[in-house]
Design a protein around this motif. Structure first.
Motif, PDB file in Angstrom:
ATOM      1  N   UNK A  86       0.822  -1.206   0.000  1.00  0.00           N
ATOM      2  CA  UNK A  86       0.000   0.000   0.000  1.00  0.00           C
ATOM      3  C   UNK A  86       0.858   1.259   0.000  1.00  0.00           C
ATOM      4  N   UNK A  87       1.974   1.217   0.719  1.00  0.00           N
ATOM      5  CA  UNK A  87       2.860   2.378   0.722  1.00  0.00           C
ATOM      6  C   UNK A  87       3.476   2.636  -0.639  1.00  0.00           C
ATOM      7  N   UNK A  88       3.913   1.583  -1.309  1.00  0.00           N
ATOM      8  CA  UNK A  88       4.530   1.765  -2.623  1.00  0.00           C
ATOM      9  C   UNK A  88       3.497   2.192  -3.658  1.00  0.00           C
ATOM     10  N   UNK A  89       2.284   1.653  -3.577  1.00  0.00           N
ATOM     11  CA  UNK A  89       1.237   2.065  -4.517  1.00  0.00           C
ATOM     12  C   UNK A  89       0.851   3.515  -4.296  1.00  0.00           C
ATOM     13  N   UNK A  90       0.745   3.921  -3.042  1.00  0.00           N
ATOM     14  CA  UNK A  90       0.432   5.325  -2.742  1.00  0.00           C
ATOM     15  C   UNK A  90       1.525   6.243  -3.274  1.00  0.00           C
ATOM     16  N   UNK A  91       2.770   5.795  -3.186  1.00  0.00           N
ATOM     17  CA  UNK A  91       3.884   6.635  -3.649  1.00  0.00           C
ATOM     18  C   UNK A  91       3.808   6.872  -5.154  1.00  0.00           C
ATOM     19  N   UNK A  92       3.257   5.912  -5.903  1.00  0.00           N
ATOM     20  CA  UNK A  92       3.105   6.102  -7.353  1.00  0.00           C
ATOM     21  C   UNK A  92       2.155   7.261  -7.639  1.00  0.00           C
ATOM     22  N   UNK A  93       1.089   7.341  -6.855  1.00  0.00           N
ATOM     23  CA  UNK A  93       0.142   8.449  -7.012  1.00  0.00           C
ATOM     24  C   UNK A  93       0.787   9.758  -6.561  1.00  0.00           C
ATOM     25  N   UNK A  94       1.463   9.723  -5.413  1.00  0.00           N
ATOM     26  CA  UNK A  94       2.115  10.926  -4.888  1.00  0.00           C
ATOM     27  C   UNK A  94       3.168  11.443  -5.867  1.00  0.00           C
ATOM     28  N   UNK A  95       3.952  10.530  -6.424  1.00  0.00           N
ATOM     29  CA  UNK A  95       4.996  10.959  -7.358  1.00  0.00           C
ATOM     30  C   UNK A  95       4.386  11.600  -8.601  1.00  0.00           C
ATOM     31  N   UNK A  96       3.292  11.040  -9.091  1.00  0.00           N
ATOM     32  CA  UNK A  96       2.630  11.616 -10.263  1.00  0.00           C
ATOM     33  C   UNK A  96       2.156  13.035  -9.973  1.00  0.00           C
ATOM     34  N   UNK A  97       1.543  13.233  -8.805  1.00  0.00           N
ATOM     35  CA  UNK A  97       1.076  14.574  -8.433  1.00  0.00           C
ATOM     36  C   UNK A  97       2.252  15.528  -8.239  1.00  0.00           C
ATOM     37  N   UNK A  98       3.310  15.044  -7.616  1.00  0.00           N
ATOM     38  CA  UNK A  98       4.489  15.877  -7.393  1.00  0.00           C
ATOM     39  C   UNK A  98       5.109  16.298  -8.720  1.00  0.00           C
ATOM     40  N   UNK A  99       5.180  15.354  -9.642  1.00  0.00           N
ATOM     41  CA  UNK A  99       5.758  15.647 -10.952  1.00  0.00           C
ATOM     42  C   UNK A  99       4.933  16.702 -11.682  1.00  0.00           C
ATOM     43  N   UNK A 100       3.611  16.545 -11.626  1.00  0.00           N
ATOM     44  CA  UNK A 100       2.744  17.532 -12.268  1.00  0.00           C
ATOM     45  C   UNK A 100       2.877  18.908 -11.649  1.00  0.00           C
ATOM     46  N   UNK A 121       2.201 -13.378  -8.785  1.00  0.00           N
ATOM     47  CA  UNK A 121       3.656 -13.258  -8.856  1.00  0.00           C
ATOM     48  C   UNK A 121       4.118 -12.494 -10.089  1.00  0.00           C
ATOM     49  N   UNK A 122       3.229 -12.271 -11.040  1.00  0.00           N
ATOM     50  CA  UNK A 122       3.603 -11.475 -12.213  1.00  0.00           C
ATOM     51  C   UNK A 122       3.872 -10.012 -11.848  1.00  0.00           C
ATOM     52  N   UNK A 123       3.394  -9.596 -10.678  1.00  0.00           N
ATOM     53  CA  UNK A 123       3.581  -8.201 -10.247  1.00  0.00           C
ATOM     54  C   UNK A 123       4.908  -7.982  -9.534  1.00  0.00           C
ATOM     55  N   UNK A 124       5.613  -9.025  -9.154  1.00  0.00           N
ATOM     56  CA  UNK A 124       6.759  -8.870  -8.261  1.00  0.00           C
ATOM     57  C   UNK A 124       7.904  -8.028  -8.838  1.00  0.00           C
ATOM     58  N   UNK A 125       8.269  -8.156 -10.111  1.00  0.00           N
ATOM     59  CA  UNK A 125       9.279  -7.217 -10.627  1.00  0.00           C
ATOM     60  C   UNK A 125       8.805  -5.766 -10.586  1.00  0.00           C
ATOM     61  N   UNK A 126       7.539  -5.526 -10.936  1.00  0.00           N
ATOM     62  CA  UNK A 126       7.006  -4.160 -10.884  1.00  0.00           C
ATOM     63  C   UNK A 126       7.018  -3.629  -9.455  1.00  0.00           C
ATOM     64  N   UNK A 127       6.774  -4.504  -8.488  1.00  0.00           N
ATOM     65  CA  UNK A 127       6.757  -4.083  -7.083  1.00  0.00           C
ATOM     66  C   UNK A 127       8.091  -3.466  -6.677  1.00  0.00           C
ATOM     67  N   UNK A 128       9.186  -3.999  -7.160  1.00  0.00           N
ATOM     68  CA  UNK A 128      10.502  -3.447  -6.797  1.00  0.00           C
ATOM     69  C   UNK A 128      10.626  -1.995  -7.247  1.00  0.00           C
ATOM     70  N   UNK A 129      10.147  -1.711  -8.438  1.00  0.00           N
ATOM     71  CA  UNK A 129      10.233  -0.329  -8.939  1.00  0.00           C
ATOM     72  C   UNK A 129       9.288   0.583  -8.166  1.00  0.00           C
ATOM     73  N   UNK A 130       8.162   0.043  -7.720  1.00  0.00           N
ATOM     74  CA  UNK A 130       7.276   0.831  -6.854  1.00  0.00           C
ATOM     75  C   UNK A 130       7.954   1.126  -5.519  1.00  0.00           C
ATOM     76  N   UNK A 131       8.718   0.159  -4.998  1.00  0.00           N
ATOM     77  CA  UNK A 131       9.458   0.372  -3.745  1.00  0.00           C
ATOM     78  C   UNK A 131      10.515   1.461  -3.936  1.00  0.00           C
ATOM     79  N   UNK A 132      11.218   1.442  -5.051  1.00  0.00           N
ATOM     80  CA  UNK A 132      12.213   2.488  -5.323  1.00  0.00           C
ATOM     81  C   UNK A 132      11.544   3.855  -5.438  1.00  0.00           C
ATOM     82  N   UNK A 133      10.374   3.896  -6.076  1.00  0.00           N
ATOM     83  CA  UNK A 133       9.627   5.156  -6.179  1.00  0.00           C
ATOM     84  C   UNK A 133       9.203   5.633  -4.795  1.00  0.00           C
ATOM     85  N   UNK A 134       8.790   4.699  -3.947  1.00  0.00           N
ATOM     86  CA  UNK A 134       8.433   5.061  -2.575  1.00  0.00           C
ATOM     87  C   UNK A 134       9.640   5.617  -1.838  1.00  0.00           C
TER      88      UNK A 134
END
Length: 739
Positions: free
Chosen positions: A602-616, A665-678
């Motif tokens: 949930x933290x990493x998913x929220x960070x994706x939204x936060x980063x998008x808003x911050x970028x805008x 388990x198809x999401x697990x590589x994407x999860x790492x990039x979400x963690x880095x974004x967080x």
């Protein structure tokens, strides 16, 4: 009078920057002078590092994190002696390498060869069948094989630590990212079994580390260290794509970075043309040729090791199969004649054997189905017979050979029906004619007649005789003039998902899906062929296998007639809507549930939204000329925030678009990039906090991540006894931890 405004003035290196804040100062005589506003480096506001001595944290932290990683991935790793989840597939594939029997799978071979290596090191001989839910026999050291795989998952933790360092995260943020990887329950669980996912994650992590390290060496171009890291990046890309094609997504990320980097260098007019050209050469060598060489080498080793006939033979070309030990193809006569019993292989990439069965088309003619099938059975057998206007076949007569321009009938051996076509639309490819089997040896019409057109022969220019394995030919219907074709289109469930066979009206000699060859051949009146006549080039086999993998992968679509309780949808993954039961849920079974750490997800998913808003937000203010960001800030956002965000997008979006069946388990590589974004978002948000608040925030987040991981640790370490004991972990109905 002083005023601040934005300018597009050129800065050092001849590179233009937009909207750089400047200060205009009026001189004594009314002249205006322009002064660039100095950049504020917030990193310098942190506690300065010691100028001498050893950075103890840089040595001790990775060691501690690595120790904890090995503990969380390997503790009680052997307590369940049951073949768990996809161990039934990948353990079996590893067995084929030990037995050296050729098999087929939709994934590239590197990860499965490593599974085979783990079995070899464990003293396993490849004899176990790895049936799902079965107990491992005493002679299979499954614990060692699992430990071998778990090592890849454990090493992801220090890789995350060093990658965060290279992304210029603060020490506290680096620890947070590392803890999020260490305490991610799904990573800890999936690393404990004989699967490919820990290897895929490991090489994804190494690729990100190498990319970030290489980026930080831009001021040392062409140094020994610079060359080392570009080569390591290429090796990592080659390895990750050789485990699963999902690795192409992180490859695309590095490719995007490379294009952007070369574009920036192109704008530096002070860079000599020879230097710029050398940058291209280095990247072509390091990021294209080296990965391609690794990928090719994995298949070369795959073909070299698997030199015996096995269950995957039918996916490959007939010539390839003829070179396998134990095959019966080389026992065939070389030249084909009337009365010969044959199997006919489609030469298109991913093609199968011409096949028919008693089931009929539910629409169209309603006649018996004709398909292409990748498995060998008696429904693939056909007899060559003369057309009805000619003298019928007599086993006692002189041999009549078949060659270019011969007109023949093909009789299905099992049902006795003729290969037939008519002016009825094919079931899927409507612009083609349907192909069926019809009538029998005496009943039929002229649409049963097919003209052989020889296209090529691997051993001879004499096309007067059709040869087993070596001759490529087309079959043209004598009446309708259409060509027998088997494209990579799969029939629905009523056709058992086999490949559709049609008769195309287009005359395209280069269309290999209209090319066929004789694979097996029985005719007691003819002598056996010389084995030396059959040779198969590596690159042809390499391309053929990759297309077959792609075709089979595309066929893995959800079956509307069956319910798959393990499958899940793309939208469920980022919000942790579902988990996955990896084994039986009986009370006498050690149970494992594939579910992530809710705080990490949930933290990493929220960070994706936060980063998008911050970028805008910053993009709008930057365009309006507000001096919020220094050039250092912009670069940090780009390389440490935006690229991980794009990495998440690149690994997630394809699963939104693809039709194949998907699992958590198809999401697990994407999860790492979400963690880095967080990690980036937290690092950016806390950089100006007072020290007491700063440490308080990170301490609270650390405690939350670790605490929830420990709470859910039974799903990773194994749950003995009744599942009702763990009902407290079932926060939502989709988390089927308890009944």
């Amino acid at each position: 009078m002083a005023s601040v405004k934005a300018t597009g003035a050129e800065l050092g290196g001849g590179v233009k920057r937009r909207n750089i804040p400047v200060l205009e100062v009026s001189g004594a005589e009314g002249e205006k002078q322009t002064i660039l506003v100095p950049e504020v480096d917030y990193k310098k506001q942190e506690k300065p590092k010691q100028q001498s001595g050893i950075d103890i944290e840089a040595w001790t932290a990775p060691i501690v994190f690595t120790f904890l990683a090995f503990f969380t991935r390997m503790y009680k790793i052997g307590q369940s002696d049951i073949v768990t989840w996809d161990e039934a597939h990948f353990g079996k594939f590893g067995s084929y390498y030990l037995k050296r029997e050729f098999y087929f799978d939709v994934h590239p071979p590197l990860g499965k060869m490593l599974v085979g290596l783990s079995g070899y090191l464990a003293g396993y001989n490849g004899s176990f069948e790895f049936k799902s839910g079965e107990h491992y026999p005493e002679e299979v050291n499954y614990t060692f094989m699992r430990i071998f795989n778990a090592a890849f998952g454990a090493l992801c933790v220090p890789l995350a630590y060093y990658t965060s360092k290279q992304l210029k995260f603060s020490k506290a943020t680096t620890w947070l990212v590392t803890l999020m990887v260490l305490c991610e329950n799904s990573y800890a669980t999936i690393s404990r079994f004989i699967l490919l996912d820990s290897m895929l994650l490991f090489f994804t992590f190494t690729t990100m580390l190498c990319y970030s390290k290489f980026h930080n060496l831009q001021n040392k171009s062409f140094s020994a260290e610079w060359w080392t890291w570009i080569v390591l990046t290429g090796l990592s890309i080659g390895c990750v794509t050789s485990v699963k094609w999902v690795g192409l997504f992180v490859t695309a990320l590095v490719g995007l970075y490379t294009v952007e980097d070369l574009w920036n260098k192109f704008g530096d007019y002070k860079m000599p043309k020879a230097t710029y050209a050398m940058h291209w050469v280095a990247r072509i060598f390091g990021l294209i040729l080296i990965p391609a060489a690794v990928y090719l080498a994995s298949f070369y080793a795959h073909f070299t090791i698997l030199n015996r006939s096995g269950p995957g033979d039918a996916q490959m070309s007939s010539l390839f199969q003829a070179n396998l030990k134990g095959t019966d193809l080389t026992d065939s006569p070389l030249e084909v004649a009337i009365g010969s019993k044959v199997t006919i292989k489609n030469m298109g990439y991913g093609g199968g054997l011409l096949h028919s069965h008693v089931q009929t088309y539910p629409e169209g003619s309603g006649q018996q189905q004709v398909t292409c099938y990748h498995h060998k059975d008696s429904n693939n057998d056909w007899f060559f017979h003369p057309i009805r206007k000619e003298r019928q076949y007599d086993p006692q007569e002189e041999v009549r050979f078949i060659g270019d321009k011969s007109v023949i009938r093909l009789l299905h051996a099992q049902t006795g029906r003729n290969l037939h076509t008519h002016s009825v639309a094919a079931p899927i490819t409507k612009k083609h004619n349907e192909v069926s089997t019809y009538g029998n040896a005496t009943v039929g019409d002229d649409k049963d007649n097919w003209v052989i057109e020889v296209m090529d022969d691997a051993i001879s220019r004499d096309y007067s005789k059709l040869r087993t394995l070596t001759t490529a030919f087309r079959l043209r219907n004598q009446v309708l003039g259409c060509y027998l074709r088997a494209g990579n289109v799969n029939l629905p469930q009523w056709g058992f998902k086999q490949i559709e066979v049609t008769c195309t009206k287009e005359n395209k000699p280069r269309d290999t899906f209209t090319h066929w060859n004789i694979e097996s051949h029985i005719n007691r009146l003819l002598p056996k062929a010389d084995r030396k006549a059959f040779r198969s080039p590596f690159f042809r086999d390499f391309i053929h296998l990759n297309v077959a993998m792609m075709t089979s992968n595309n066929a893995l679509v959800p079956d509307p007639d069956k319910q798959d309780d393990l499958a899940s949808q793309w939208w469920q993954w980022p919000i942790l809507h579902v988990g996955l039961r990896m084994c039986s849920w009986d009370d006498n079974v050690i149970k494992y549930f594939l579910l992530g750490n809710p705080i990490v997800y949930w933290g990493s998913t929220a960070s994706l939204i936060i980063f998008t808003l911050m970028l805008g937000w910053y993009a709008i203010r930057w365009q309006r000329g507000y001096p919020d960001l220094t050039q250092r800030d912009i670069d940090h956002i780009l390389y440490s925030g935006l690229y991980p965000f794009i990495g998440w997008f690149a690994h997630y979006l394809p699963f939104v678009a693809m039709a194949r069946v998907t699992y958590v388990h198809h999401y697990y590589p994407a999860l790492y990039f979400a963690i880095l974004t967080a990690g980036f978002c937290v690092d950016w948000a806390t950089r100006k906090l007072p020290r007491p608040v700063y440490y308080g925030v990170f301490g609270a987040v650390y405690a939350l991540v670790i605490g929830v991981f420990v709470l859910f640790i039974p799903i990773s370490f194994g749950m003995p006894g009744s599942n009702q004991q763990y009902a407290y972990l079932k926060w939502f109905d989709g988390w089927r931890i308890s009944n």
